[in-house]
Structure formats: structure tokens, C-alpha cells
Scaffold this active site. Structure first.
Site, PDB file in Angstrom:
ATOM      1  N   CYS B 130       0.929  -1.046  -0.028  1.00  0.00           N
ATOM      2  CA  CYS B 130      -0.060   0.088  -0.185  1.00  0.00           C
ATOM      3  C   CYS B 130       0.816   1.611  -0.049  1.00  0.00           C
ATOM      4  O   CYS B 130       0.928   1.669   1.098  1.00  0.00           O
ATOM      5  CB  CYS B 130      -0.688   0.319   1.126  1.00  0.00           C
ATOM      6  SG  CYS B 130      -1.968   1.752   1.248  1.00  0.00           S
ATOM      7  N   GLY B 217      -5.802   1.638 -13.120  1.00  0.00           N
ATOM      8  CA  GLY B 217      -7.101   2.265 -14.057  1.00  0.00           C
ATOM      9  C   GLY B 217      -5.836   1.597 -15.805  1.00  0.00           C
ATOM     10  O   GLY B 217      -4.271   1.335 -15.184  1.00  0.00           O
TER      11      GLY B 217
END
Lengths: 255, 303
Positions: B130, B217
Site C-alpha cells: 500500500c 486504471g
């Protein structure tokens, strides 16, 4: 229950050089939509627009089976929506978010700045249907920015301010004479518009101990509580504007 | 009838399509849109030992063919998950996999031990990647020594399928992959988001409250595909591919590159029904190409 459906374009008409009303026809009977709820519109075939665009639901016509949006052209996404015509369809996720709470008493003021009037039309209608006669104060830069007056007049008494004084009182909405009286006559305020305006209204409401609900428009990716991007800080921690809002009572906001 | 079933060691998937952590909530956010038990698996939002408020707003910036996020692992903590969320989701007929996080190795162990007790959770995804937290997170996933140390420690505390999620923000992804394989991982998922940044030129301010954030994306897909292929060729354990998958073709490409299963992330935000469309699309692809089982396609790159 949230739905994802393709809508046809029923009408798309400009109100001024930068604002338009996009009216969409649902493929099946519309569910009940509450004032303050919003929809996520998909923008097709536009390389610069990746995510959906969230808009407040401006009006609902259950007879025609349409919902409409009051949209200002800001960037590529809104520009491409403005170009849609009756041959096009658009994918919509709706109805999203919570809604305005109806007041306990009659004396209600709505305050809309710029495109912030978008969710207030459906609210006005709902108030009127509940035998409440609201007053709406609409603010804009100039007379060309004060839109949908005739629509609002069906349900409300309309007050206006413009920054250049071309319509209504001159100044910002928060400088309108309605806020200057010794005894403010309203028991509840609903507001939507630029953040600074909403904060000023919120401050006034807090100081005068008046109920106040605001509709926020934080940037979001999904619109249904998955991405956790659109949070606002509240007295109960970070809350998603898309699922726990967009309407918040200002007493929970850290304004 | 083509066979979409795939195994990630002991973990059995009815099809190779899963949802990426942080893009699918706890599954319930999507139940209005489709029957989530059709999925091969759901990787739920990252969980930590203590509740986390996440980072301040703004947390998101749209970019060319993608988005940056800086959510920062907002969640109510593992105990809240076990008490309030697990009972609601445990009976869905799919694999519910928990993504676990920590600031220290000790915290990872504590979360893993608690999740180990849950009958209906067949696997965890160890998030060492993360980019949006100050402590832990990606720090563990960017050196092979620390990736190895945290994987070894969690391996001892967790008895079911252990997937380790890698960060692409490294010089050599195969070095990290080999170290977590050696430390006992059952599978590797990659890629997490790429560290990126957005600036508002008018105000000269960063768009995100944290200045930098994680890019996801279709903008990241070619990088993800390359890394999946590299890792597939350097380890023996199954690889789970993710990074910018928007449609069936993207998913198939990851499988051909070597992924035994795939995760759909950011695409869920734009089309919440995309995962079922991809499952149907994979089936059509196999029929069209006369392939009996999805397993035949894993790593079937013609070079």
C-alpha cells in the site's frame, strides 16, 4: 435499491452559455427518487474522461418517466454531456445517496448558489407536496446566472441576489437582507452551492441555533461506497459523501 | 461446456475472476447490481489491527486513463470486521479473501491469527504494497529482505492459503517475488498501485492531501502485464494478475502472460457489473478458440 440502466436522451436544452438541462427517459418505471439524491452518468468514448460524473437529480417527472439534471459546463465530461442528442443513450447509476429531511415546521429557507440550485427544485416540489411553502434565495454573479426562476416559482417564493446587482439585491447571498433582520423568520435552512457560501450559511445557522442541512459534492470515483474517496470529516469520523451524504446536518460537520 | 475452474494451491475458484481489494468494499456495496456469488472470489477492503480513519480529503484525482487514490486503509479494524461484517458476508457462495495490513510485522501477525479462526475465509492477501500509509505498507514490499521477513512471520501464524500482494514500485519485481515464494507464500498477486502525483497548475498545489498517491486504471496495464509475465517466469507458485483490467480481452491477456486468476479493480467503479461481463466473456473466448479449460491458457504466450 440502486439501479444501473441505459436511458434515452429525452431533451437537452441550454439555459445560458454554460448551463443546460439534460432530461433522460428511463427504460422502465422510475423508482421513487428523494430530493437530494444523485446519479452517476457515464461519459462515452472520451479519452480524457475516465470516471463517471455525479450530478444531483434536479427534477423527476413520473408521468413522462424522466429525470433531469441541471449541469454547468466545467470540463470535458460536462462538455460531452452537453452535446448529447435524442439519438444517443447514456448509462446511469441511480438513485444514489441519502436525501434532505423534511422539516418539522413550516418556515423554511432554501439557499442555492450557482449550480447549487440543482437539488433544490426537487426539494421545493417535495416541500410543497407536504403543505410547506418554502422561500428560496438564489445567488449568482449576474442576471444571466439566475436560472430556472419560473420552475422554482411553482413551489416557492423566490428571492435573488447578484454580485453585480443586475437582478435582485446586489451582493453575495449571505449579504441578502433576509439575513440582516433582527428576528430571522426561518426555522430551517437547506443549502447547496460553493463551499465558502455553504460554510458562511452554516456558521450563521449555528450561531442562531437554526437547523441546517447542506448538500456536498466531494470528488468521488464510484458513487456507491466502494472507493472511500469522497469522505468528509464529521464528529463521527470520516464519512462517505456518496452513501452517508450528500446531505449532512451541519451539526455533524467540522465546519 | 468449457471449464473455468482454477486452483490457487488449496484455494478453489469457480472461475478466475476476483475483485481487487479496496475497489469492492465488503461485497455488499455491489449486491444491488449483480449476484456476487458468481465471482471466483472477493478480496475485501484492507484490514488492520486497529481502526484507521485514513487520509484527509482530497483522496482522489482523475488522470489520463486512470486515477490516483490516497485513501490510506480507512477501515474499522479486524475486531469490527469479525463481529459485524463477517457474519453478513460469510455465506456468499464465493471465496471471501481478506486483505491484511500492518505498520509492524507484529500487527500483520495479529490480524492473520484472528482471520485464521474464521471458517469461511479460505485465504488472506498479505498487502505489503500500500503506497498510502506512513508506516508499513509498501515499505515492506520494496526490499526483498523485509518482504521475506513479513511473509515468513505471517506464514507461521496463518494456516490457509497465503497470497502476497506485491508493489510495482521496485527495481526488480522478480527478486521480491522469489523472496516471498521462498518465505512460504502460496501465491503472488500483482500489481498494487504505482506511486504517482497530480498537481493543480492554477493553484500550484498538489491535488491529493498526501501529495502522492497510487495510480490505477488502464494507464498501468502494460506495466502490470509485463510484471505478471516476469514473475510467472521466475516463480513456481500461481500468480494472480491485476492492474488496469477493464474488459475480457485485458483479463485474457493477463492469463496468457501467466496469471492463474485475475482481479478487477478500478473498472468496478465505472461499471459495477463488469466482473460478470468478463466471466461471460472468458467463456465465450474459450468456446471460440476451442479451448476446453482455462488452465490451458495460463502462460500460453506464443513467443
Amino acid at each position: 435499491m440502486k439501479k444501473i440502466q441505459d436511458f434515452n436522451i429525452y431533451a437537452n436544452h441550454r439555459l445560458n452559455y454554460e448551463t443546460f438541462i439534460l432530461e433522460l427517459k428511463a427504460p422502465e418505471k422510475l423508482p421513487e427518487i428523494f430530493p437530494g439524491q444523485f446519479a452517476q452518468l457515464k461519459i462515452n468514448n472520451h479519452p480524457q474522461v475516465f470516471l463517471r460524473r455525479p450530478f444531483s437529480i434536479h427534477n423527476v417527472d413520473y408521468e413522462k418517466n424522466t429525470i433531469s439534471f441541471f449541469i454547468k459546463i466545467i470540463g470535458e465530461g460536462t462538455r460531452s454531456l452537453q452535446k448529447l442528442n435524442k439519438k444517443n443513450s447514456i448509462n446511469v447509476i441511480y438513485p444514489l445517496g441519502n436525501s434532505f429531511n423534511l422539516p418539522k415546521q413550516n418556515n423554511v429557507l432554501l439557499v442555492g448558489g450557482g449550480t447549487g440550485v440543482a437539488p433544490l427544485l426537487l426539494l421545493s416540489k417535495s416541500l410543497k407536496n407536504n403543505n410547506i411553502s418554502p422561500v428560496i434565495l438564489i445567488g449568482g454573479r449576474s442576471r444571466n446566472d439566475i436560472l430556472q426562476i419560473k420552475e422554482f416559482e411553482k413551489y416557492c417564493k423566490v428571492l435573488i441576489t447578484t454580485e453585480d446587482g443586475t437582478l435582485g439585491e446586489k451582493g453575495l447571498v449571505t449579504q441578502h437582507s433576509v439575513f440582516q433582520t433582527d428576528k430571522f423568520p426561518f426555522k430551517k435552512i437547506y443549502t447547496c452551492g460553493p463551499e465558502l457560501m455553504m460554510k458562511a450559511i452554516g456558521k450563521f445557522a449555528k450561531k442562531n441555533n437554526i437547523e441546517c442541512e447542506v448538500s456536498l459534492e466531494n470528488t468521488m470515483a464510484c458513487g456507491f461506497g466502494a472507493c472511500l474517496c469522497c469522505v468528509v470529516e464529521t464528529s463521527k469520523g470520516n464519512k462517505c459523501v456518496c452513501t452517508e451524504g450528500p446531505v449532512f446536518n451541519i451539526k455533524y460537520l467540522k465546519w | 461446456m468449457v471449464d473455468l475452474k482454477i486452483k490457487i494451491q488449496k484455494l478453489e475458484l469457480k472461475n478466475p475472476v476476483m475483485t481487487a481489494s479496496g475497489t469492492f468494499g465488503y461485497g455488499e456495496e455491489y449486491t444491488d447490481f449483480f449476484d456476487i456469488s458468481k465471482l471466483g472470489g472477493i478480496i475485501v477492503k484492507g484490514i488492520t489491527i486497529k481502526p484507521r480513519e485514513g487520509n484527509p480529503y482530497p483522496r482522489m484525482a482523475e488522470t489520463a486513463s486512470g486515477m490516483l487514490n490516497a485513501v490510506g486503509l480507512q477501515n474499522k479494524g479486524v475486531d469490527y470486521f469479525i463481529k459485524n461484517i463477517y457474519p453478513e458476508i460469510k455465506n456468499y457462495d464465493t471465496n471471501i479473501i481478506v486483505n491484511i495490513n500492518g505498520s509492524t510485522i507484529e500487527e500483520y501477525i495479529q490480524v492473520a491469527e484472528k482471520i485464521n479462526e474464521l471458517d469461511k475465509i479460505p485465504a488472506i492477501e498479505l498487502n505489503i504494497s500500500c503506497p498510502n500509509v506512513k508506516e508499513g505498507g509498501m515499505a515492506f514490499g520494496t526490499s526483498y529482505q523485509s518482504a521475506k521477513a513479513v511473509t515468513e512471520a505471517v506464514r507461521k501464524a496463518y494456516y490457509k492459503t497465503l497470497i502476497v500482494k506485491l508493489s510495482p514500485n521496485v527495481t526488480d519485481i522478480t527478486e521480491i517475488a522469489k523472496s516471498v515464494e521462498g518465505a512460504g507464500a502460496d501465491s503472488i498477486s500483482l500489481i498494487n498501485t504505482l506511486l504517482g502525483m497530480a498537481i493543480d497548475a492554477e493553484t500550484r498545489k498538489p491535488v491529493l492531501s498526501t501529495i502522492t498517491g497510487g495510480l490505477s486504471g488502464p494507464a498501468v496495464k502494460p506495466i502490470a502485464l509485463r510484471m505478471v509475465w516476469q514473475v510467472y517466469n521466475s516463480v513456481k507458485i500461481p500468480v494472480i494478475g491485476l492492474g488496469g483490467i477493464m474488459n475480457t480481452s485485458d483479463a485474457i491477456e493477463f492469463i496468457i502472460a501467466g496469471a492463474s486468476a485475475i482481479q478487477v479493480g478500478t473498472a468496478n467503479f465505472i461499471d459495477p457489473q463488469i466482473t460478470v461481463k468478463i466471466i461471460d466473456g472468458i467463456e465465450e473466448y474459450l468456446n471460440k478458440h476451442k479451448i476446453d479449460s482455462i488452465r490451458e491458457l495460463v502462460g500460453a504466450l506464443n513467443v
